[in-house]
Design a protein around this motif. Sequence first.
Motif, mmCIF file in Angstrom:
data_model
loop_
_atom_site.group_PDB
_atom_site.id
_atom_site.type_symbol
_atom_site.label_atom_id
_atom_site.label_comp_id
_atom_site.label_asym_id
_atom_site.label_seq_id
_atom_site.Cartn_x
_atom_site.Cartn_y
_atom_site.Cartn_z
ATOM 1 N N VAL A 92 0.835 -1.204 0.000
ATOM 2 C CA VAL A 92 0.000 0.000 0.000
ATOM 3 C C VAL A 92 0.866 1.249 0.000
ATOM 4 N N VAL A 93 1.904 1.260 0.831
ATOM 5 C CA VAL A 93 2.768 2.442 0.930
ATOM 6 C C VAL A 93 3.526 2.660 -0.371
ATOM 7 N N CYS A 94 3.976 1.586 -1.002
ATOM 8 C CA CYS A 94 4.735 1.698 -2.256
ATOM 9 C C CYS A 94 3.846 1.836 -3.482
ATOM 10 N N ARG A 95 2.523 1.908 -3.268
ATOM 11 C CA ARG A 95 1.545 2.039 -4.359
ATOM 12 C C ARG A 95 1.568 0.847 -5.311
ATOM 13 N N HIS A 96 1.859 -0.323 -4.776
ATOM 14 C CA HIS A 96 1.725 -1.552 -5.547
ATOM 15 C C HIS A 96 0.279 -2.035 -5.483
ATOM 16 N N GLU A 97 -0.108 -2.855 -6.432
ATOM 17 C CA GLU A 97 -1.436 -3.451 -6.402
ATOM 18 C C GLU A 97 -1.416 -4.727 -5.559
ATOM 19 N N LEU A 98 -2.551 -5.042 -4.962
ATOM 20 C CA LEU A 98 -2.647 -6.171 -4.057
ATOM 21 C C LEU A 98 -3.642 -7.201 -4.585
ATOM 22 N N PHE A 99 -3.356 -8.450 -4.256
ATOM 23 C CA PHE A 99 -4.287 -9.557 -4.501
ATOM 24 C C PHE A 99 -4.327 -10.368 -3.213
ATOM 25 N N VAL A 100 -5.460 -10.348 -2.531
ATOM 26 C CA VAL A 100 -5.605 -11.001 -1.233
ATOM 27 C C VAL A 100 -6.638 -12.101 -1.372
ATOM 28 N N ALA A 101 -6.257 -13.318 -0.952
ATOM 29 C CA ALA A 101 -7.154 -14.466 -1.022
ATOM 30 C C ALA A 101 -7.223 -15.125 0.343
ATOM 31 N N SER A 102 -8.433 -15.486 0.754
ATOM 32 C CA SER A 102 -8.636 -16.126 2.046
ATOM 33 C C SER A 102 -9.909 -16.946 1.991
ATOM 34 N N ALA A 103 -9.945 -17.977 2.836
ATOM 35 C CA ALA A 103 -11.146 -18.791 2.969
ATOM 36 C C ALA A 103 -11.820 -18.610 4.307
ATOM 37 N N GLN A 104 -11.096 -18.041 5.266
ATOM 38 C CA GLN A 104 -11.647 -17.863 6.611
ATOM 39 C C GLN A 104 -12.168 -16.449 6.820
ATOM 40 N N ASP A 105 -11.297 -15.470 6.710
ATOM 41 C CA ASP A 105 -11.676 -14.073 6.905
ATOM 42 C C ASP A 105 -11.861 -13.381 5.566
ATOM 43 N N SER A 210 -8.405 -24.287 -8.312
ATOM 44 C CA SER A 210 -8.480 -23.885 -9.721
ATOM 45 C C SER A 210 -9.109 -22.501 -9.869
ATOM 46 N N ALA A 211 -10.151 -22.229 -9.091
ATOM 47 C CA ALA A 211 -10.775 -20.914 -9.146
ATOM 48 C C ALA A 211 -9.826 -19.837 -8.664
ATOM 49 N N LEU A 212 -9.036 -20.141 -7.634
ATOM 50 C CA LEU A 212 -8.064 -19.166 -7.135
ATOM 51 C C LEU A 212 -6.994 -18.877 -8.172
ATOM 52 N N LEU A 213 -6.446 -19.912 -8.784
ATOM 53 C CA LEU A 213 -5.406 -19.719 -9.792
ATOM 54 C C LEU A 213 -5.946 -19.010 -11.022
ATOM 55 N N LYS A 214 -7.171 -19.326 -11.414
ATOM 56 C CA LYS A 214 -7.774 -18.668 -12.573
ATOM 57 C C LYS A 214 -8.030 -17.198 -12.294
ATOM 58 N N SER A 215 -8.496 -16.867 -11.084
ATOM 59 C CA SER A 215 -8.728 -15.470 -10.732
ATOM 60 C C SER A 215 -7.431 -14.674 -10.728
ATOM 61 N N LEU A 216 -6.365 -15.265 -10.194
ATOM 62 C CA LEU A 216 -5.068 -14.581 -10.189
ATOM 63 C C LEU A 216 -4.536 -14.399 -11.599
ATOM 64 N N GLN A 217 -4.709 -15.406 -12.435
ATOM 65 C CA GLN A 217 -4.236 -15.300 -13.814
ATOM 66 C C GLN A 217 -4.982 -14.210 -14.572
ATOM 67 N N GLU A 218 -6.274 -14.093 -14.343
ATOM 68 C CA GLU A 218 -7.043 -13.034 -15.002
ATOM 69 C C GLU A 218 -6.578 -11.649 -14.572
ATOM 70 N N VAL A 219 -6.284 -11.488 -13.298
ATOM 71 C CA VAL A 219 -5.813 -10.180 -12.812
ATOM 72 C C VAL A 219 -4.463 -9.843 -13.425
ATOM 73 N N ILE A 220 -3.577 -10.808 -13.509
ATOM 74 C CA ILE A 220 -2.239 -10.555 -14.056
ATOM 75 C C ILE A 220 -2.321 -10.151 -15.519
ATOM 76 N N HIS A 221 -3.153 -10.821 -16.294
ATOM 77 C CA HIS A 221 -3.256 -10.497 -17.724
ATOM 78 C C HIS A 221 -4.059 -9.215 -17.950
ATOM 79 N N ARG A 222 -5.105 -9.017 -17.178
ATOM 80 C CA ARG A 222 -5.950 -7.841 -17.389
ATOM 81 C C ARG A 222 -5.244 -6.552 -16.963
ATOM 82 N N GLU A 223 -4.529 -6.590 -15.874
ATOM 83 C CA GLU A 223 -3.877 -5.391 -15.356
ATOM 84 C C GLU A 223 -2.495 -5.151 -15.941
ATOM 85 N N GLY A 224 -2.027 -6.036 -16.801
ATOM 86 C CA GLY A 224 -0.749 -5.808 -17.481
ATOM 87 C C GLY A 224 0.472 -6.139 -16.660
#
Length: 396
Positions: A92-105, A210-224
Amino acid sequence: MAAPVSSVGKPSAERPPFSSTSFQKKTRSKLISIPGTRPSVQNGQLLVSTGVTSLDYLLGGGLAVGTVLLIEEDRFDSYSRMILKYFLAEGVVCRHELFVASAQDNPDDILQELPAPILDDVAIHKPVEQPRLSCEPQDNLDAMKIAWRYQNLPKVQSALASSSRFGHYYDVSKTMEPEIRQAAKCHRFYLPEHPTQSSTTHSRMIESYSALLKSLQEVIHREGFDLSTPMSMSRNILRVGLHSLGSALWNDDLSCHDDPMHSHALTTFLYGLRALLRSSLSVAVVTVPSHLIQDQALMGNITRLCDNAIALESFKGSERETNPLYKDYHGLLHVRQVPHLNCLASQLPDHKDLAFKLKRKQFSIEVCCQRLHLLCATLSRRRSSANLCLLLSAIG
């Protein structure tokens, strides 16, 4: 040596060109300039900070872009979760983008717990007011108020304003302000929001990863973030935080049975994750409840699939918590895996006896004092001699 006779008298146009040589002038390659990153002095790999400066030093300067850091959780998931929040707060401080995945919280709840950055204000020293003399011109007085190199600088410069700096400090007793947190672009993956359609446990587990990996792959390709993006576009880093993989909440049975039926689901996911990160400007931190996984061979495979691996052993709930020898620490840190990137031999840590402690405002990793081991050895010898005396007295 004289030139051959046949070449004498030939026009210069028939001579072979001199540009056919294979020698070329060595030029310095152009490095990618991204805020919050720096090249490694060991192998030239692009590094990012974990948010914990002592952990950066332990990992050889930081986390290499395109790699995975595995954190074996402590029993109560207190300190491993804290390191994950440090990692996200640094993004957040370095203005990087984040991808957060969780099953509990919910990922939003994790982001609301990020520690507040310590604004290391660079205050410009104000000169002491001097009595003005009537003979001094006004221009000279203005020039004396501040040095010439500070005239055009602001009065206060915060760490957030200089996001190109590598590594920041955080106050764990406070949470990050919503204005700062909301300025960062965050992609969320909450497993309950992605229900599986299968009825069997094996199918639900495969669909979760598979859904987690697919979601991450979409973000990586869509956001460049993939390396196929033209260099003319502005580049940034994607920080991936995956919380408590391998737990039962991810429909995984690694932590539920001594001999899990589907032990390769997590390792297969880590294969795909590492391949995806290798071809993108992304870096991941993964936490795994290793104390719940009974198969040590499987845990070894999980460790080897990651580039960096550390284990946190908390004193909470154990005999060491009340032991006066460990009163200055809250747990031990074990280095399981070090990266092997662009080198034949990896950089090993200088010390293996590492401990961590949580101060009132800061989490730090330190080298255990050698006096601790000496005291343990002394106490063990005294205990042995005392037991021997008791045995001799009983025999006599």
